[in-house]
Scaffold this motif. Sequence first.
Motif, PDB file in Angstrom:
ATOM      1  N   PRO A  84       0.845  -1.215   0.000  1.00 57.59           N
ATOM      2  CA  PRO A  84       0.000   0.000   0.000  1.00 57.59           C
ATOM      3  C   PRO A  84       0.871   1.253   0.000  1.00 57.59           C
ATOM      4  CG  PRO A  84      -0.761  -1.581   1.628  1.00 57.59           C
ATOM      5  CD  PRO A  84       0.539  -2.103   1.126  1.00 57.59           C
ATOM      6  N   GLY A  85       0.498   2.205  -0.801  1.00 52.65           N
ATOM      7  CA  GLY A  85       1.260   3.448  -0.854  1.00 52.65           C
ATOM      8  C   GLY A  85       2.243   3.491  -1.999  1.00 52.65           C
ATOM      9  N   GLU A  86       2.565   2.302  -2.641  1.00 53.58           N
ATOM     10  CA  GLU A  86       3.483   2.309  -3.774  1.00 53.58           C
ATOM     11  C   GLU A  86       2.766   2.802  -5.020  1.00 53.58           C
ATOM     12  OE1 GLU A  86       5.072  -1.567  -4.195  1.00 53.58           O
ATOM     13  OE2 GLU A  86       6.729  -1.213  -2.796  1.00 53.58           O
ATOM     14  N   VAL A  87       3.559   3.385  -5.953  1.00 55.26           N
ATOM     15  CA  VAL A  87       3.003   3.895  -7.216  1.00 55.26           C
ATOM     16  C   VAL A  87       2.931   2.730  -8.204  1.00 55.26           C
ATOM     17  CG1 VAL A  87       3.300   5.536  -9.088  1.00 55.26           C
ATOM     18  CG2 VAL A  87       3.980   6.148  -6.752  1.00 55.26           C
ATOM     19  N   LEU A  88       1.769   2.541  -8.828  1.00 54.80           N
ATOM     20  CA  LEU A  88       1.552   1.448  -9.776  1.00 54.80           C
ATOM     21  C   LEU A  88       1.572   1.954 -11.203  1.00 54.80           C
ATOM     22  CD1 LEU A  88      -1.351  -0.397  -7.924  1.00 54.80           C
ATOM     23  CD2 LEU A  88       1.122  -0.756  -7.711  1.00 54.80           C
ATOM     24  N   SER A 143       8.097   7.788 -13.550  1.00 54.26           N
ATOM     25  CA  SER A 143       6.943   8.599 -13.952  1.00 54.26           C
ATOM     26  C   SER A 143       7.433   9.608 -14.975  1.00 54.26           C
ATOM     27  CB  SER A 143       6.340   9.331 -12.752  1.00 54.26           C
ATOM     28  OG  SER A 143       5.784   8.426 -11.835  1.00 54.26           O
ATOM     29  N   CYS A 144       6.634   9.824 -16.028  1.00 53.00           N
ATOM     30  CA  CYS A 144       7.000  10.753 -17.103  1.00 53.00           C
ATOM     31  C   CYS A 144       6.214  12.044 -16.925  1.00 53.00           C
ATOM     32  CB  CYS A 144       6.698  10.129 -18.469  1.00 53.00           C
ATOM     33  SG  CYS A 144       7.067  11.249 -19.856  1.00 53.00           S
ATOM     34  N   LEU A 145       6.959  13.163 -16.834  1.00 57.41           N
ATOM     35  CA  LEU A 145       6.308  14.460 -16.651  1.00 57.41           C
ATOM     36  C   LEU A 145       5.729  14.985 -17.956  1.00 57.41           C
ATOM     37  CD1 LEU A 145       8.741  16.276 -14.186  1.00 57.41           C
ATOM     38  CD2 LEU A 145       6.608  15.083 -13.684  1.00 57.41           C
ATOM     39  N   ASP A 146       6.166  14.434 -19.086  1.00 58.19           N
ATOM     40  CA  ASP A 146       5.594  14.857 -20.372  1.00 58.19           C
ATOM     41  C   ASP A 146       4.306  14.103 -20.660  1.00 58.19           C
ATOM     42  OD1 ASP A 146       7.766  16.616 -22.076  1.00 58.19           O
ATOM     43  OD2 ASP A 146       8.735  15.306 -20.609  1.00 58.19           O
ATOM     44  N   SER A 170       2.765   6.985 -15.174  1.00 62.07           N
ATOM     45  CA  SER A 170       3.783   6.204 -14.510  1.00 62.07           C
ATOM     46  C   SER A 170       3.888   4.855 -15.205  1.00 62.07           C
ATOM     47  CB  SER A 170       3.425   6.009 -13.031  1.00 62.07           C
ATOM     48  OG  SER A 170       3.401   7.252 -12.368  1.00 62.07           O
ATOM     49  N   TYR A 171       5.158   4.342 -15.396  1.00 62.85           N
ATOM     50  CA  TYR A 171       5.400   3.137 -16.185  1.00 62.85           C
ATOM     51  C   TYR A 171       6.153   2.109 -15.359  1.00 62.85           C
ATOM     52  CZ  TYR A 171       4.451   6.299 -20.111  1.00 62.85           C
ATOM     53  OH  TYR A 171       3.892   7.216 -20.956  1.00 62.85           O
ATOM     54  N   CYS A 172       5.744   0.820 -15.554  1.00 66.05           N
ATOM     55  CA  CYS A 172       6.541  -0.259 -15.006  1.00 66.05           C
ATOM     56  C   CYS A 172       7.738  -0.483 -15.915  1.00 66.05           C
ATOM     57  CB  CYS A 172       5.708  -1.533 -14.869  1.00 66.05           C
ATOM     58  SG  CYS A 172       5.132  -2.174 -16.477  1.00 66.05           S
ATOM     59  N   GLU A 173       8.562  -1.450 -15.581  1.00 66.78           N
ATOM     60  CA  GLU A 173       9.788  -1.661 -16.375  1.00 66.78           C
ATOM     61  C   GLU A 173       9.469  -2.001 -17.828  1.00 66.78           C
ATOM     62  OE1 GLU A 173      13.922  -4.289 -16.169  1.00 66.78           O
ATOM     63  OE2 GLU A 173      12.297  -4.644 -14.741  1.00 66.78           O
ATOM     64  N   PRO A 206       9.066   7.282  -9.490  1.00 63.92           N
ATOM     65  CA  PRO A 206       7.598   7.232  -9.525  1.00 63.92           C
ATOM     66  C   PRO A 206       6.954   8.038  -8.392  1.00 63.92           C
ATOM     67  CG  PRO A 206       8.522   5.135  -8.822  1.00 63.92           C
ATOM     68  CD  PRO A 206       9.661   5.936  -9.341  1.00 63.92           C
ATOM     69  N   VAL A 207       5.944   8.829  -8.763  1.00 65.67           N
ATOM     70  CA  VAL A 207       5.202   9.638  -7.802  1.00 65.67           C
ATOM     71  C   VAL A 207       3.727   9.559  -8.133  1.00 65.67           C
ATOM     72  CG1 VAL A 207       7.080  11.266  -7.364  1.00 65.67           C
ATOM     73  CG2 VAL A 207       5.483  11.710  -9.227  1.00 65.67           C
ATOM     74  N   LYS A 208       2.911   9.812  -7.115  1.00 64.18           N
ATOM     75  CA  LYS A 208       1.473   9.878  -7.339  1.00 64.18           C
ATOM     76  C   LYS A 208       1.068  11.305  -7.689  1.00 64.18           C
ATOM     77  CE  LYS A 208       0.205   6.032  -4.320  1.00 64.18           C
ATOM     78  NZ  LYS A 208      -0.634   5.611  -3.172  1.00 64.18           N
ATOM     79  N   ASN A 209      -0.185  11.445  -8.121  1.00 65.16           N
ATOM     80  CA  ASN A 209      -0.745  12.768  -8.423  1.00 65.16           C
ATOM     81  C   ASN A 209       0.141  13.549  -9.396  1.00 65.16           C
ATOM     82  OD1 ASN A 209      -2.821  12.279  -6.543  1.00 65.16           O
ATOM     83  ND2 ASN A 209      -1.492  13.004  -4.875  1.00 65.16           N
ATOM     84  N   LEU A 210       0.400  12.918 -10.532  1.00 67.90           N
ATOM     85  CA  LEU A 210       1.216  13.602 -11.547  1.00 67.90           C
ATOM     86  C   LEU A 210       0.534  14.862 -12.051  1.00 67.90           C
ATOM     87  CD1 LEU A 210       2.608  10.615 -13.651  1.00 67.90           C
ATOM     88  CD2 LEU A 210       3.938  12.343 -12.444  1.00 67.90           C
TER      89      LEU A 210
END
Length: 552
Positions: free
Chosen positions: A101-105, A119-122, A126-129, A149-153
């Motif tokens: 819980p709390g990890e970015v998916l 996570s891509c700001l453009d 958020s991307y897995c490998e 990776p961050v939430k709420n991009l």
Amino acid sequence: MASAISLLSEEQFLCSICLDVFTDPVTIPCGHNFCKSCITEHWDTNDQHQCPLCKEQYEKIPHLRVNTFISEMAAQFKQSVSRETITSTIGSSSEEQHTDPGEVLCDFCTDTKLRALKSCLDCLISYCEAHLEPHQRIPALKRHMLINPVKNLESRVCKKHNRPLEQFCRTDKICMCFFCSELEHKLHHIVSLKEEYEERKAELGKTEAEVQRMIQERELKIEQIKQSVTLSREDADRETATSVEVFTALMQSVERSLAQVIDMIDEKHKQTEELAEGLIKELEEEIFELIKRNTELEQLSCNEDHLHFLQNNLSLKAPPPTKDWTKVKVHSLYDGILKTNLAELRETLSKDTKTPCADGQLKKYRQHSVDVTLDPETAHPKLILSADGKQVHHQDTSRGMEDSPQRISSFFGVLGNEGFSSGKFYYEVQVKGKTDWILGVAEETINRTGVSHFCPQNGFWTISLKDGREYKALAEAEPIQLSLKSKPEKVGVFVDYKRGLVYFYDADNSALIFAFTGYDFTEKLYPIFNPRKNNDGKNATPLIICPVDNSD
């Protein structure tokens, strides 16, 4: 819009200089489009200002503004290509993975959500490998800004221009995208988020260091206060023991004096009784003789025979001798006994209280005696110092002395050669024969050239004599008048630097003159001597630093 973008090819969104999808595209006067950084660098490295495609030349570099339409089209093209590429590359990598819980998916995983790697700001995704692979392969996606990776991009994107918040306005103190910096904040002080981050982080580091320093200072102060309490407890125990000793001696003296007075009163009463018994015995003997005489007279008086009466009357013996008792008195022998004994008791108590207390304390302070000599570099030009540096007096004419920052010129003063910034020290000064003087200690940074009152606030802890009769402690608010039983001929000065104490003693009588207490010394303290003006010879006697006898 999505269907329209799908009809366009990647080449239509490529800059002809970097051959990658436009980043901050600008349109020059001939109508061609380039990345702003690409065309600016191209013109900076070439002498001629011309279009790389049509070769149209310009006398000066045109003013460049971002083409918002092409920029938004390029951004949407990037997102469209990214989604299509990711969809085509999803395969067997959808292996089930448990996340906390709390990890970015990963936003692109459909069945089981895998843990995001970046996570891509453009793209604001958020991307897995597995889904991040296109960003590592396709040139257009390689230019995207990837972060951990961050939430709420969405919070990292400008709501107005749908662009990453990558710049900071120091004028308005807000984060913004590139379009905001070129439009609403064009004339403001703009820097990159990284630059503002590094600068603020450095300031935060300084603030953190300052806070740590303040914490350490306060922790040290706590230790100092605790140490002061410990020292106070030790002093209290010592003073309690001394007080018990003193008052025990007082009670013993009072008891002895009372016993002596009672014995003396009893002795006086015994003397009175003996005197009274002697007088009574003498009176009783006279009464016996007088009664005997009276009996003879009564018998003679009763005789009526004339011849016999006359014969007996002529043969009467002379009356017995008697004393004139009218002036005889038994006087009280107690007058003055109590008064005399009280005077003797007072003297005894004075001796008993002086010996274990003040005298013993001064003996202890004398163990910290130091060899003080006068510093000629600090002496006022009208002061004369002895060759051994132990005496100083005032003269009316100035000596030919060179000015120096150390020299005192605002009053007739001179400092000791050595300063003290720790421990305890004691010295004695002979003041016999003087009518005016000032003695004590002073901080190293006292005002030596301007007007400065002698008080602790200005760095002076001193006492003084004026006109041969006015003794004063030069305290902060106003001088304190001192009432001394005797005129000191030698003054002892004791300093406890750590505890903030300065004591002045009548060295010959072991009597405390005055005490400065509760100060927090932070500078070096120097013995200070002011013989004051010689007053036409009336105050010409020098101040003399005396050797201290601490042999007891």
